[in-house]
Design an enzyme around this catalytic site. Structure first.
Site, PDB file in Angstrom:
ATOM      1  N   SER A 286       1.000  -1.798   0.072  1.00  0.00           N
ATOM      2  CA  SER A 286       0.187   0.074  -0.117  1.00  0.00           C
ATOM      3  C   SER A 286       0.682   1.257  -0.062  1.00  0.00           C
ATOM      4  O   SER A 286       0.366   2.064  -0.362  1.00  0.00           O
ATOM      5  CB  SER A 286      -0.899  -0.027   1.544  1.00  0.00           C
ATOM      6  OG  SER A 286       0.028   0.064   3.075  1.00  0.00           O
TER       7      SER A 286
ATOM      8  N   HIS B 262      -4.989  -4.188  -1.545  1.00  0.00           N
ATOM      9  CA  HIS B 262      -4.819  -3.263  -2.230  1.00  0.00           C
ATOM     10  C   HIS B 262      -5.397  -3.675  -3.681  1.00  0.00           C
ATOM     11  O   HIS B 262      -4.590  -3.412  -4.506  1.00  0.00           O
ATOM     12  CB  HIS B 262      -4.211  -2.604  -1.723  1.00  0.00           C
ATOM     13  CG  HIS B 262      -4.070  -1.529  -0.461  1.00  0.00           C
ATOM     14  ND1 HIS B 262      -4.428  -0.331  -0.964  1.00  0.00           N
ATOM     15  CD2 HIS B 262      -3.701  -1.647   0.119  1.00  0.00           C
ATOM     16  CE1 HIS B 262      -4.484   0.225   0.104  1.00  0.00           C
ATOM     17  NE2 HIS B 262      -4.073  -0.324   1.164  1.00  0.00           N
TER      18      HIS B 262
ATOM     19  N   LYS C   6     -12.198  -1.299   0.882  1.00  0.00           N
ATOM     20  CA  LYS C   6     -12.048  -0.874   0.045  1.00  0.00           C
ATOM     21  C   LYS C   6     -12.370  -0.614  -1.065  1.00  0.00           C
ATOM     22  O   LYS C   6     -13.193   0.027  -1.321  1.00  0.00           O
ATOM     23  CB  LYS C   6     -10.383  -0.993  -0.409  1.00  0.00           C
ATOM     24  CG  LYS C   6      -9.729  -0.942   0.864  1.00  0.00           C
ATOM     25  CD  LYS C   6      -7.749  -1.501   1.112  1.00  0.00           C
ATOM     26  CE  LYS C   6      -7.110  -0.431   2.386  1.00  0.00           C
ATOM     27  NZ  LYS C   6      -6.736  -1.738   3.467  1.00  0.00           N
TER      28      LYS C   6
HETATM   29  C1  LIG Z   1      -6.679  -1.942   4.478  1.00  0.00           C
HETATM   30  C2  LIG Z   1      -6.207  -3.269   4.765  1.00  0.00           C
HETATM   31  C3  LIG Z   1      -6.168  -4.478   5.553  1.00  0.00           C
HETATM   32  C4  LIG Z   1      -7.643  -3.563   6.606  1.00  0.00           C
HETATM   33  O1  LIG Z   1      -8.309  -3.501   6.277  1.00  0.00           O
HETATM   34  P1  LIG Z   1      -9.810  -3.698   7.650  1.00  0.00           P
HETATM   35  O2  LIG Z   1     -10.918  -4.826   6.377  1.00  0.00           O
HETATM   36  O3  LIG Z   1      -9.468  -1.987   6.988  1.00  0.00           O
HETATM   37  O4  LIG Z   1      -9.792  -4.120   8.217  1.00  0.00           O
HETATM   38  C5  LIG Z   1      -5.140  -5.645   5.908  1.00  0.00           C
HETATM   39  N1  LIG Z   1      -4.875  -5.278   5.163  1.00  0.00           N
HETATM   40  C6  LIG Z   1      -4.245  -4.813   4.234  1.00  0.00           C
HETATM   41  C7  LIG Z   1      -3.472  -5.374   3.297  1.00  0.00           C
HETATM   42  C8  LIG Z   1      -4.987  -3.794   3.804  1.00  0.00           C
HETATM   43  O5  LIG Z   1      -4.358  -2.684   2.851  1.00  0.00           O
END
Ligand SMILES: *Cc1c(COP(=O)(O)O)cnc(C)c1O
Length: 415
Positions: free
Chosen positions: A190, A218, A249
């Site tokens: 990310s 991502h 996301k």
């Molecule tokens: C955003 C993210 C998470 C967390 O996701 P949530 O569902 O908001 O808890 C976990 N792993 C990665 C790689 C992320 O980018």
């Protein structure tokens, strides 16, 4: 009893320390649905300002899509607001099973289990499937939630240098005797927007009899020809043993996560993963919205195609303007500024130009690698991107960093 002043002062001084270090995180208040254009109140109490959002994880522009909102509303009408239960007691509805099935099909796996979030999926999965006879070998840049999940697991922990396949192979040799060897990586990283070398990782896993874990938060929904994720992009669909991902996301952006993969591993999570067993079910309204999201993106690749076009335009535009970006192909595009204060000043000036983007610096990224991370969305129209590009160019000109080398920028502003 009152909060004793002596104790309050401990926290007051700790918070003051965070401010003094310049790493105090200020929230900006959005007074509109999440979208490519938002109304923001910043600082709190200031007049609301319309800005173009360049830092949401709303990759497919589905966070406020009318069809998704409509589906969520129907979910509310037909299945209610809350479940008041964890899954294994009385928190499983037909729609939870339907969403799990749809995720399995979309990701090309054997089975899927929903979690309240991907953070929870990562917190629960390692402990559920590994014991002290096993080893976890993780890329050094994996997401914080994976680091936490590994801490909760009794298996031995080791790491390999970021995307360094020779180093990974060394570690696989070192741990040859472990019962289960699990290679752990993000699919799309990310902070830099680079992809894991999943084809090479799978090759090594097969050579050494290891399993592969990928967090594709991502990537799910837009990386790969039909948006299935990094495994599709790297040609290894069906070969990843555990995929975790988020619904928070690209996949509607509300909340929820999952573990998807080998049938027995998913079943182990249903039996043993603590965030699954001891935290509430995803509410029906979110489940219904997510089902619609998967229907939309399974039917057509229109949105990920538009995102790809936007990404190409944006990467090319910034480069031609003379800014330094991290090369890559994902819609995560870091504009490198190197100096922490410059990243903050740059972001503030962008905001004055109506562009919302956030500067990242140590400890979120390594020292001397401060940046503004921009993220594209299928909800961006060309006029948004043109305006944003003009703003980046204007502010870049103000700080005299256009068409300069990394060294020239560092000489001018320091690390
Ligand atoms: C955003 C993210 C998470 C967390 O996701 P949530 O569902 O908001 O808890 C976990 N792993 C990665 C790689 C992320 O980018």
């Amino acid at each position: 009893m009152a909060f004793p002043e002596a104790i309050r002062s401990i926290y007051k001084s700790e918070l003051a320390g965070i401010r003094d270090a310049g790493i105090f995180k200020e929230e900006r208040i959005i007074c509109a649905p999440q979208n490519s254009e938002i109304e923001v109140e910043f600082p709190i109490g200031a007049a609301k300002q319309k800005v173009i959002n360049m830092c949401a994880n709303n990759y497919l522009g589905l966070s406020s899509h009318p069809d998704v909102v409509e589906a969520a509303r129907k979910g509310l009408d037909h299945r209610g607001y809350g479940m008041s239960s964890v899954r294994f007691i009385c928190g499983t509805q037909d729609i939870h099973k339907e969403l799990e099935q749809k995720l399995t099909t979309f990701l090309g796996t054997e089975d899927t289990i929903l979690f309240p979030s991907c953070m929870d999926a990562n917190a629960g999965v390692f402990e559920a499937v590994l014991t002290d006879q096993d080893v976890m070998i993780a890329d050094r840049l994996v997401h914080a939630s994976i680091v936490d999940g590994m801490r909760l697991c009794k298996a031995m922990t080791d790491t390999f240098k970021h995307s360094d396949m020779a180093h990974l192979e060394e570690k696989l040799q070192l741990h040859e005797k472990a019962r289960v060897k699990l290679i752990i990586t993000d699919g799309s990283f990310s902070m830099d927007g680079d992809l894991a070398k999943l084809d090479k990782i799978v090759e090594l896993a097969e050579k050494y009899g290891a399993l592969v874990f990928v967090d594709d938060s991502h990537a799910s929904g837009f990386i790969g020809k039909t948006g299935r994720g990094t495994h599709e992009q790297c040609g290894v669909m069906g070969k990843i043993d555990i995929i975790t991902t988020t619904l928070g996301k690209a996949l509607g952006g509300a909340s929820g996560g999952c573990v998807s993969g080998r049938r027995e591993l998913v079943e182990m999570c249903r039996q043993k993963a603590r965030p699954y067993l001891f935290s509430n079910t995803i509410p029906p309204v979110v489940v219904s919205g997510a089902i619609r999201v998967l229907e939309i993106i399974s039917k057509t690749t229109e949105r990920r195609d538009k995102l790809e076009k936007n990404t190409i335009f944006w990467r090319k535009g910034l480069t031609e303007a003379g800014l330094i970006i991290k090369e890559g192909e994902t819609p995560i595009v870091p504009v490198m500024l190197f100096n922490a204060k410059l990243s903050q000043d740059f972001a503030r000036d962008l905001y004055a130009e109506g562009i919302y983007a956030v500067g990242f610096f140590f400890p979120v990224v390594p020292k001397g690698q401060a940046r503004i991370r921009t993220q594209l969305s299928a909800a961006h129209e060309m006029h948004h991107l043109e305006k944003a590009l003009a703003a980046f160019t204007k502010v870049g000109g103000k700080y005299d960093i256009l068409h300069k080398t990394k060294q020239e920028i560092i000489d001018k502003y320091g690390m």
